[in-house]
Design a protein around this motif. Structure first.
Motif, short mmCIF file in Angstrom:
data_model
loop_
_atom_site.label_atom_id
_atom_site.label_comp_id
_atom_site.label_asym_id
_atom_site.label_seq_id
_atom_site.Cartn_x
_atom_site.Cartn_y
_atom_site.Cartn_z
N THR A 173 28.28 -0.89 -39.19
CA THR A 173 28.52 -2.26 -38.75
C THR A 173 27.63 -3.17 -39.57
N ALA A 184 21.54 -9.99 -43.82
CA ALA A 184 22.44 -9.04 -43.16
C ALA A 184 21.66 -8.16 -42.20
N ALA A 222 25.42 -13.08 -43.03
CA ALA A 222 25.42 -14.54 -43.11
C ALA A 222 25.26 -14.91 -44.58
N GLU A 277 30.01 -11.41 -48.67
CA GLU A 277 30.67 -10.42 -47.82
C GLU A 277 31.47 -9.43 -48.67
N GLN A 312 26.60 -7.22 -40.13
CA GLN A 312 26.65 -8.62 -39.70
C GLN A 312 26.00 -9.41 -40.83
#
Length: 69
Positions: free
Chosen positions: A37, A19, A41, A49, A39
């Motif tokens: 924020t 992340a 994977a 998530e 991001q």
């Protein structure tokens, strides 16, 4: 002001997720607006998530409670 960092979650030698997380602070009236924020994977389909959302949600809720006192 902004804080940006990366983290990786592993299970033994297997990478589970990675992340990139950015936290941005901007003035808002007499207070501060925080923008988070993430991001993420996920490499093994383990719904990392949801874990990130739960963990960061709880952390931000606790931080808000501290500032309310």
């Amino acid at each position: 002001k902004r804080i940006v960092f990366a983290e990786e979650v592993s299970n033994g030698a297997a990478r589970v997720s990675a992340a990139l997380i950015s936290i941005e602070f901007t003035p808002k009236g007499a207070g501060t607006h925080l923008l988070l924020t993430m991001q993420i994977a996920s490499f093994d389909g383990s719904n990392m998530e949801q874990g990130y959302q739960f963990g960061w949600g709880a952390a931000l809720d606790n931080l808000a409670k501290e500032f309310e006192q």
